[in-house]
Design a protein around this motif. Structure first.
Motif, PDB file in Angstrom:
ATOM      1  N   LYS A   1      34.577   8.326  37.568  1.00 21.52           N
ATOM      2  CA  LYS A   1      34.693   8.666  38.987  1.00 21.52           C
ATOM      3  C   LYS A   1      36.227   8.579  39.458  1.00 21.52           C
ATOM      4  N   ASN A   2      37.086   7.584  39.214  1.00 26.70           N
ATOM      5  CA  ASN A   2      38.225   7.447  39.486  1.00 26.70           C
ATOM      6  C   ASN A   2      39.390   8.617  39.051  1.00 26.70           C
ATOM      7  N   LEU A   3      39.135   8.873  37.556  1.00 27.96           N
ATOM      8  CA  LEU A   3      39.817   9.937  37.064  1.00 27.96           C
ATOM      9  C   LEU A   3      39.534  11.222  37.653  1.00 27.96           C
ATOM     10  N   LYS A   4      38.328  11.415  38.078  1.00 30.81           N
ATOM     11  CA  LYS A   4      38.324  12.791  38.631  1.00 30.81           C
ATOM     12  C   LYS A   4      39.371  13.302  39.451  1.00 30.81           C
ATOM     13  N   LYS A   5      39.656  12.332  40.421  1.00 29.87           N
ATOM     14  CA  LYS A   5      40.670  12.571  41.703  1.00 29.87           C
ATOM     15  C   LYS A   5      42.081  12.987  40.908  1.00 29.87           C
ATOM     16  N   TYR A   6      42.537  12.435  39.638  1.00 30.18           N
ATOM     17  CA  TYR A   6      43.692  12.918  39.030  1.00 30.18           C
ATOM     18  C   TYR A   6      43.517  14.158  37.979  1.00 30.18           C
ATOM     19  N   LEU A   7      42.290  14.203  37.371  1.00 26.24           N
ATOM     20  CA  LEU A   7      42.345  15.410  36.425  1.00 26.24           C
ATOM     21  C   LEU A   7      41.505  16.425  37.096  1.00 26.24           C
ATOM     22  N   HIS A   8      41.219  16.539  38.365  1.00 23.83           N
ATOM     23  CA  HIS A   8      40.738  17.777  39.031  1.00 23.83           C
ATOM     24  C   HIS A   8      39.590  18.205  38.307  1.00 23.83           C
TER      25      HIS A   8
END
Length: 133
Positions: free
Chosen positions: A125-132
């Motif tokens: 969930k957190n990485l979705k912000k950075y990996l789009h």
């Protein structure tokens, strides 16, 4: 494993994170797979030798590698669950140390695996912000 987990205390810049052009789930899965291979290479021979020569503790010997795999998976998921580019995660060291110590007690062996699973979803969930994703 604890020494390997110290590599997960510093966050890389976003452009390195995005280099593979992967989804968050694929990124985490690949990162965990690579580190599982490292653990297996590092510990296989000592565990086999120990299993042969110290058969009184065969169960403990056989449980050693799965616990180590769960710990390294937890360390990776913990890092990326609180990922912020170019920062240090010294607070995660405390959480990891507690889980590592609990894993040494037989009743708490599955704790690392449970936390690895819980933190996998938080990291995704957190990485979705950075990996789009």
């Amino acid at each position: 494993t604890i020494m390997m987990s110290s590599f997960f205390l510093e966050n890389e810049p976003v452009h390195i994170l995005r280099a593979g052009n992967k989804t968050a789930r694929k990124f985490l899965s690949d990162k965990i797979k690579i580190n599982i291979q490292y653990i297996l290479i590092l510990y296989s021979l000592p565990v086999i030798i120990n299993a042969i020569f110290v058969q009184e503790f065969l169960l403990i010997t056989l449980l050693f590698i799965p616990v180590q795999l769960a710990l390294v998976s937890f360390a990776i998921c913990l890092k990326y669950s609180s990922y912020k580019p170019n920062t240090n995660l010294l607070g995660n060291n405390i959480a990891f140390s507690i889980i590592a110590m609990l894993s040494a007690v037989p009743y708490f062996l599955p704790v690392a695996a449970i936390f690895a699973i819980v933190y996998f979803f938080r990291a995704e969930k957190n990485l979705k912000k950075y990996l789009h994703d």
